[in-house]
Design an enzyme around this catalytic site. Structure first.
Site, mmCIF file in Angstrom:
data_model
loop_
_atom_site.group_PDB
_atom_site.id
_atom_site.type_symbol
_atom_site.label_atom_id
_atom_site.label_comp_id
_atom_site.label_asym_id
_atom_site.label_seq_id
_atom_site.Cartn_x
_atom_site.Cartn_y
_atom_site.Cartn_z
ATOM 1 N N CYS A 175 -17.617 -14.993 33.333
ATOM 2 C CA CYS A 175 -16.233 -15.340 32.841
ATOM 3 C C CYS A 175 -16.219 -16.425 31.860
ATOM 4 C CB CYS A 175 -15.354 -15.713 34.146
ATOM 5 S SG CYS A 175 -15.865 -17.352 34.907
ATOM 6 N N ASP A 219 -15.446 -29.179 39.001
ATOM 7 C CA ASP A 219 -13.818 -28.617 38.997
ATOM 8 C C ASP A 219 -13.090 -29.866 38.523
ATOM 9 O OD1 ASP A 219 -14.820 -26.289 39.769
ATOM 10 O OD2 ASP A 219 -14.043 -26.222 41.586
ATOM 11 N N LYS A 265 -7.615 -24.463 47.952
ATOM 12 C CA LYS A 265 -7.901 -23.066 47.350
ATOM 13 C C LYS A 265 -9.284 -22.446 47.810
ATOM 14 C CE LYS A 265 -8.962 -22.394 42.835
ATOM 15 N NZ LYS A 265 -10.364 -21.476 42.802
ATOM 16 N N ASN A 266 -10.255 -23.333 47.512
ATOM 17 C CA ASN A 266 -11.493 -22.963 47.548
ATOM 18 C C ASN A 266 -11.888 -22.925 49.094
ATOM 19 O OD1 ASN A 266 -11.604 -22.468 44.929
ATOM 20 N ND2 ASN A 266 -12.808 -24.276 44.440
ATOM 21 N N ARG A 322 -2.978 -19.992 39.269
ATOM 22 C CA ARG A 322 -4.070 -19.390 40.030
ATOM 23 C C ARG A 322 -4.458 -20.439 41.177
ATOM 24 N NH1 ARG A 322 -8.773 -16.323 37.190
ATOM 25 N NH2 ARG A 322 -9.539 -16.393 39.612
ATOM 26 N N ARG A 351 -22.219 -16.443 35.590
ATOM 27 C CA ARG A 351 -21.775 -16.501 37.235
ATOM 28 C C ARG A 351 -22.504 -15.253 37.850
ATOM 29 N NH1 ARG A 351 -15.689 -18.476 38.155
ATOM 30 N NH2 ARG A 351 -16.827 -19.325 40.033
HETATM 31 C C1 EPZ Z 1 -17.273 -22.136 43.436
HETATM 32 O O1 EPZ Z 1 -17.573 -20.984 42.723
HETATM 33 C C2 EPZ Z 1 -15.872 -22.543 43.104
HETATM 34 N N1 EPZ Z 1 -15.002 -21.193 43.348
HETATM 35 C C3 EPZ Z 1 -15.590 -22.934 41.742
HETATM 36 O O2 EPZ Z 1 -14.336 -23.516 41.381
HETATM 37 C C4 EPZ Z 1 -16.656 -24.307 41.428
HETATM 38 O O3 EPZ Z 1 -16.725 -24.566 40.255
HETATM 39 C C5 EPZ Z 1 -17.807 -23.979 41.765
HETATM 40 O O4 EPZ Z 1 -18.273 -23.273 43.065
HETATM 41 C C6 EPZ Z 1 -18.871 -25.159 41.969
HETATM 42 O O5 EPZ Z 1 -18.538 -25.973 42.739
HETATM 43 C C7 EPZ Z 1 -14.465 -21.078 44.481
HETATM 44 O O6 EPZ Z 1 -14.819 -21.766 45.526
HETATM 45 C C8 EPZ Z 1 -13.657 -19.875 44.705
HETATM 46 P P1 EPZ Z 1 -21.655 -21.843 42.619
HETATM 47 P P2 EPZ Z 1 -19.048 -20.385 42.630
HETATM 48 O O7 EPZ Z 1 -22.078 -20.550 43.360
HETATM 49 O O8 EPZ Z 1 -19.267 -20.279 44.270
HETATM 50 C C9 EPZ Z 1 -25.339 -20.613 39.977
HETATM 51 C C10 EPZ Z 1 -12.275 -23.749 40.306
HETATM 52 O O9 EPZ Z 1 -12.012 -24.124 39.168
HETATM 53 N N2 EPZ Z 1 -25.627 -19.248 40.718
HETATM 54 O O10 EPZ Z 1 -21.473 -22.863 43.468
HETATM 55 O O11 EPZ Z 1 -19.028 -19.067 41.904
HETATM 56 C C11 EPZ Z 1 -24.286 -20.532 39.002
HETATM 57 O O12 EPZ Z 1 -24.586 -19.894 37.653
HETATM 58 C C12 EPZ Z 1 -13.483 -22.792 40.473
HETATM 59 O O13 EPZ Z 1 -11.559 -23.831 41.384
HETATM 60 C C13 EPZ Z 1 -26.532 -18.667 40.728
HETATM 61 O O14 EPZ Z 1 -27.335 -18.998 39.885
HETATM 62 O O15 EPZ Z 1 -20.193 -21.215 42.050
HETATM 63 C C14 EPZ Z 1 -23.737 -22.163 38.872
HETATM 64 O O16 EPZ Z 1 -24.444 -22.532 38.066
HETATM 65 C C15 EPZ Z 1 -14.174 -22.418 39.004
HETATM 66 N N3 EPZ Z 1 -26.662 -17.776 41.564
HETATM 67 C C16 EPZ Z 1 -24.281 -22.546 40.050
HETATM 68 O O17 EPZ Z 1 -25.093 -21.646 40.744
HETATM 69 C C17 EPZ Z 1 -25.836 -17.088 42.386
HETATM 70 O O18 EPZ Z 1 -25.861 -16.324 42.808
HETATM 71 C C18 EPZ Z 1 -23.027 -22.952 41.101
HETATM 72 O O19 EPZ Z 1 -22.360 -21.608 41.428
HETATM 73 C C19 EPZ Z 1 -24.768 -17.983 42.521
HETATM 74 C C20 EPZ Z 1 -24.581 -19.099 41.746
#
Ligand code: EPZ
Length: 416
Positions: free
Chosen positions: A116, A304, A22-23, A396, A121
């Site tokens: 969320c 995850d 998915k991701n 999802r 996020r």
């Molecule tokens: C991706 O989310 C995945 N989603 C998530 O999977 C997964 O949990 C996550 O990466 C971490 O591996 C998809 O790929 C569609 P991040 P993403 O940006 O990209 C902080 C699932 O269950 N951050 O890597 O939104 C954030 O708060 C889902 O399949 C900032 O501070 O995650 C977090 O602590 C849920 N500023 C960390 O970075 C930003 O601009 C990692 O978030 C962006 C992120």
């Protein structure tokens, strides 16, 4: 709203075919907006999230069809540059179209995704990257507007490893003049897959899978056919399904290189995990040993898989610790697991899981995708019947999960 009824206590046995990731599929579908030539994507999982991405690209004026597990995209001219709130609020990954539109047309507008259930996020790092490439960002009326006269390559450091920011900046930088470097980039397999897809279309990306990704701007991209990688989180979920039911499951064409962290922890806690040609065989045991894990960006233990791991540790022979370092609120499964007889307490981002003799079926409610997987796993182990409501969260991200589990001997049924 659909429910699952699970009758626990059956050992799962047999082979399971994994779906596409998915991701990986979501950013790759968004990335088809970067070219006016045809892209054919195979192994796309048929999920609510991929259907939303399909709809979004079509709303923007793309021509995308989604049949079986194949997506065909011919995005000749894009007429809309705005990802509407109605879609963004249902799927945060909608924000990926921002990088793609900005990259190809120097403009994009996306509804500001809110927080969320698993955390706030933020997307500040995505926007910082766009600005470094030369875009001006304005936030107005709940929408983020990005515009640039010309994008130029830049040296971009992410102070937190972010999957989304890495993918979005990559897409935005594809046609930027000169070289872009993303430091402290995400190394997840889905980022590597996105880069491999873009390179297949003619992008010039290097370093994917390491923490420094470099791209040289190009002037055009071709079309192409691409097979998305298998889902290593789905793989991990079935590995835990085998472990928690004292089962024997063989994962067909397993993403062997991407599941080391889960595999090592399963072995440490007593399961047998071995490679059988291209497959992975996981044999569970009646009482796993306890463990201590900290979630971390890839190649660390995936956030995850944290909820699913907690279900397994809830029946371990001792006390386990889980530190969730990525998402500040990702413990929504804890009270539900406790309703099934687990003994879990949380303080801040740490959970202490005292292994119990057994779990007992109970009515429980899913709060998010992986929490849902954790409750299904607990239900497979529990004595009696578990009624799991709000399974739309599972839809999802897991393709036909109940059918796959049923084929392995689980007693699980969906009720409309
Ligand atoms: C991706 O989310 C995945 N989603 C998530 O999977 C997964 O949990 C996550 O990466 C971490 O591996 C998809 O790929 C569609 P991040 P993403 O940006 O990209 C902080 C699932 O269950 N951050 O890597 O939104 C954030 O708060 C889902 O399949 C900032 O501070 O995650 C977090 O602590 C849920 N500023 C960390 O970075 C930003 O601009 C990692 O978030 C962006 C992120």
């Amino acid at each position: 709203m659909d429910k699952f009824i699970v009758e626990g206590g059956y050992r799962l046995k047999g082979r399971v075919n994994l779906s596409g990731s998915k991701n990986a599929a979501l950013p790759i579908m968004a990335a088809t907006l970067l070219t006016d030539k045809e892209c054919v994507l195979n192994n796309i999982p048929h999920l609510n999230d991929t259907l939303v991405m399909n709809k979004l690209v079509n709303i923007l004026g793309g021509k995308v069809s989604f049949e079986g597990n194949t997506v065909r995209a011919l995005n000749k001219t894009i007429k809309e540059f705005k990802a509407p709130y109605d879609l963004v609020k249902t799927m945060r990954a909608s924000v990926y179209v921002m990088g793609a539109l900005l990259g190809r047309y120097n403009k994009a507008e996306v509804a500001m995704p809110g927080g969320c259930i698993i955390g706030e996020r933020p997307i500040n790092l995505h926007l910082m990257g766009f600005e470094k490439l030369g875009a001006k960002i304005v936030i107005e009326h709940g929408y983020i507007k990005a515009k640039a006269k010309k994008l130029r390559g830049a040296d971009i450091y992410l102070d937190t490893v972010s999957v989304g920011a890495t993918a979005n900046i990559l897409m935005a930088g594809i046609y930027a003049q000169g070289q872009t470097i993303i430091r402290n980039a995400a190394q997840e397999p889905h980022i590597v897959d996105l880069c491999n897809f873009l390179n297949k279309l003619g992008a010039r990306i290097k370093g994917q899978g390491t923490n420094t990704i470099t791209l040289q701007g190009v002037t055009s991209l071709k079309g192409g056919t691409y097979n998305v990688i298998s889902d290593y989180i789905e793989a991990g979920t079935f590995m835990v399904a085998s472990a928690i039911t004292n089962g024997k499951i063989e994962l067909v064409n397993a993403p062997l290189d991407n599941i080391e962290a889960v595999k090592d922890n399963l072995i440490d806690t007593g399961s047998e995990v071995k490679r059988v040609k291209k497959n992975l065989l996981v044999k569970g045991l009646a009482k796993p040993r306890p463990s201590k894990i900290d979630t971390a960006p890839y190649p660390g233990f995936p956030t995850d898989m944290q909820a699913q791991w907690m279900a397994l540790m809830s029946v371990a022979g001792g006390t386990s610790i889980v530190n969730e370092t990525i998402w500040e609120k990702r413990f929504m499964h804890v009270p539900e697991l406790n309703r099934m007889g687990a003994d879990i307490t949380t303080k801040g981002n740490t959970a202490v899981i005292k292994g119990v003799k057994g779990l007992s079926g109970a009515p429980v409610m899913v709060s998010d995708l992986r929490a849902g997987a954790s409750l299904v796993l607990a239900g497979l182990r529990a004595k009696g019947t578990t009624e799991i409501s709000r399974v739309y969260h599972l839809d999802r991200g897991y393709e036909k999960i109940e059918k796959k589990l049923e084929a392995l001997g689980a007693k699980i049924r969906r009720f409309k």
